[in-house]
Design an enzyme around this catalytic site. Structure first.
Site, PDB file in Angstrom:
ATOM      1  CG  ASP A 141      -2.040   1.015   1.104  1.00 45.54           C
ATOM      2  OD1 ASP A 141      -2.622   1.384   2.149  1.00 45.54           O
ATOM      3  OD2 ASP A 141      -2.326   1.462  -0.021  1.00 45.54           O
ATOM      4  CE  LYS A 144      -0.978   3.375  -3.983  1.00 47.37           C
ATOM      5  NZ  LYS A 144      -0.921   2.594  -2.714  1.00 47.37           N
ATOM      6  CG  ASP A 169      -5.420  -0.213  -1.075  1.00 50.03           C
ATOM      7  OD1 ASP A 169      -5.269   0.874  -0.500  1.00 50.03           O
ATOM      8  OD2 ASP A 169      -6.505  -0.580  -1.566  1.00 50.03           O
ATOM      9  CG  ASN A 170      -4.619   2.089  -3.470  1.00 50.76           C
ATOM     10  OD1 ASN A 170      -3.729   2.027  -2.629  1.00 50.76           O
ATOM     11  ND2 ASN A 170      -5.824   2.586  -3.201  1.00 50.76           N
ATOM     12  CD  GLU A 199      -8.486   4.711   0.150  1.00 47.64           C
ATOM     13  OE1 GLU A 199      -8.782   3.641  -0.415  1.00 47.64           O
ATOM     14  OE2 GLU A 199      -7.357   5.180   0.084  1.00 47.64           O
TER      15      GLU A 199
HETATM   16  O1  LIG Z   1      -0.740   7.141  -3.150  1.00 52.38           O
HETATM   17  C1  LIG Z   1      -1.274   6.357  -2.360  1.00 52.38           C
HETATM   18  N1  LIG Z   1      -0.574   5.681  -1.451  1.00 52.38           N
HETATM   19  C2  LIG Z   1       0.842   5.908  -1.365  1.00 52.38           C
HETATM   20  C3  LIG Z   1       1.214   5.634   0.036  1.00 52.38           C
HETATM   21  C4  LIG Z   1       2.410   5.880   0.468  1.00 52.38           C
HETATM   22  C5  LIG Z   1       2.764   5.596   1.860  1.00 52.38           C
HETATM   23  O2  LIG Z   1       3.948   4.808   1.875  1.00 52.38           O
HETATM   24  C6  LIG Z   1       5.045   5.693   2.031  1.00 52.38           C
HETATM   25  S1  LIG Z   1       6.075   5.522   0.685  1.00 52.38           S
HETATM   26  C7  LIG Z   1       7.149   4.242   1.013  1.00 52.38           C
HETATM   27  C8  LIG Z   1       8.152   4.048   0.100  1.00 52.38           C
HETATM   28  C9  LIG Z   1       9.042   3.040   0.304  1.00 52.38           C
HETATM   29  N2  LIG Z   1       8.958   2.224   1.363  1.00 52.38           N
HETATM   30  C10 LIG Z   1       7.972   2.403   2.262  1.00 52.38           C
HETATM   31  C11 LIG Z   1       7.038   3.406   2.121  1.00 52.38           C
HETATM   32  C12 LIG Z   1       4.531   7.088   2.131  1.00 52.38           C
HETATM   33  O3  LIG Z   1       5.294   7.849   3.026  1.00 52.38           O
HETATM   34  C13 LIG Z   1       3.109   6.872   2.598  1.00 52.38           C
HETATM   35  O4  LIG Z   1       3.031   6.687   3.978  1.00 52.38           O
HETATM   36  C14 LIG Z   1      -2.750   6.188  -2.373  1.00 52.38           C
HETATM   37  C15 LIG Z   1      -3.487   7.107  -3.095  1.00 52.38           C
HETATM   38  C16 LIG Z   1      -4.869   6.996  -3.121  1.00 52.38           C
HETATM   39  N3  LIG Z   1      -5.616   7.935  -3.862  1.00 52.38           N
HETATM   40  O5  LIG Z   1      -6.850   7.859  -3.960  1.00 52.38           O
HETATM   41  O6  LIG Z   1      -4.964   8.878  -4.463  1.00 52.38           O
HETATM   42  C17 LIG Z   1      -5.540   5.983  -2.424  1.00 52.38           C
HETATM   43  C18 LIG Z   1      -4.790   5.062  -1.703  1.00 52.38           C
HETATM   44  O7  LIG Z   1      -5.405   4.033  -1.013  1.00 52.38           O
HETATM   45  C19 LIG Z   1      -3.400   5.147  -1.679  1.00 52.38           C
HETATM   46  O8  LIG Z   1      -2.710   4.191  -0.985  1.00 52.38           O
HETATM   47 MG   LIG Z   2      -3.982   2.525  -0.495  1.00 53.64          MG
END
Ligand SMILES: O=C(NC/C=C/[C@H]1O[C@@H](Sc2ccncc2)[C@H](O)[C@@H]1O)c1cc([N+](=O)[O-])cc(O)c1O
Ligand SMILES: [Mg+2]
Length: 214
Positions: A141, A144, A169-170, A199
């Site tokens: 998650d 992406k 997810d996603n 969500e």
């Molecule tokens: O962008 C999305 N998720 C990116 C999540 C990123 C998470 O993981 C780390 S990156 C990382 C890197 C390397 N290692 C560990 C963590 C970021 O600091 C954040 O905490 C997302 C976007 C949408 N949306 O609707 O736009 C909906 C969702 O459910 C999503 O998960």
């Molecule tokens: Mg997500």
């Protein structure tokens, strides 16, 4: 300088959830993000699918990529058996700090190891640093465009065994096309799509469950 969204989510947990009660923490975040301000938690609808996969797999070693505010971390850890452990990787130190507070409020510190750093750097170190052999369940998650390279890295590092479940997810929104193409067309995976919604919205989204066949 105002508060950040993760800080407001933590405040909602501290205000509305009961210390030591993971379900109330999950509910407090869902209520806040549905009625006050959207945030990228897996959420309650997709969360029920996550719950069913965790209950089916009964994992003792779980890896989560992308902690954010620890919504899914707490949701998954609350379903684990007493000796099971969850390692969660978070890159952003501000998010990690909030996540630690949410995990503490839920009383799940003993089951969860939050590692601050990037998946690409930490995945090769997990065996040595945490005495991990292989994972039973991996929840993807995070960024992406990291799903596919990190899956290949997990394979390379010998962290998958026949039967390991990857739950992503996603896969529709925002979408992970290269990852989806890989797990659906590789002979090394048996993949299944769980249709759902993004969500707290009516937008299409879903989870992909892929079993590593070895
Ligand atoms: O962008 C999305 N998720 C990116 C999540 C990123 C998470 O993981 C780390 S990156 C990382 C890197 C390397 N290692 C560990 C963590 C970021 O600091 C954040 O905490 C997302 C976007 C949408 N949306 O609707 O736009 C909906 C969702 O459910 C999503 O998960
Ligand atoms: Mg997500």
């Amino acid at each position: 300088t105002g508060s950040t969204r993760p800080q407001r989510i933590l405040r909602a947990v501290q205000k509305n959830a009961t210390r030591g009660d993971p379900c109330s923490v999950v509910k407090a975040i869902d209520d806040y993000c549905r009625h006050k301000e959207w945030a990228m938690n897996v959420g309650d609808e997709k969360g029920c699918i996550v719950d069913s996969v965790v209950s089916e797999v009964k994992p003792t070693a779980v890896l989560e990529l992308g902690t954010y505010c620890a919504y899914s971390t707490v949701r998954i850890a609350s379903l684990l058996s007493p000796n099971a452990k969850l390692i969660t990787l978070e890159f952003n130190s501000d998010y990690a700090a909030i996540a630690r507070e949410v995990i503490a409020w839920a009383g799940l510190q003993d089951k969860i190891q939050l590692v601050e750093g990037a998946s690409g750097e930490w995945i090769p170190r997990l065996k040595e640093e945490f005495g991990i052999e292989t994972f039973d369940l991996i929840f993807l998650d995070h960024w992406k465009d990291r799903y596919l390279p990190d899956t290949k890295l997990l394979e390379k590092c010998g962290l998958l065994r026949p039967g390991t479940v990857l739950l992503a997810d996603n896969v529709i929104c925002p979408g992970t096309p290269d990852y989806l193409d890989y797990v659906r067309n590789s002979q090394q995976y048996k993949s299944k799509f769980f249709k759902s919604h993004l969500e707290y919205t009516q937008e299409e989204d879903g989870l992909e469950k892929s079993v590593f066949l070895g």
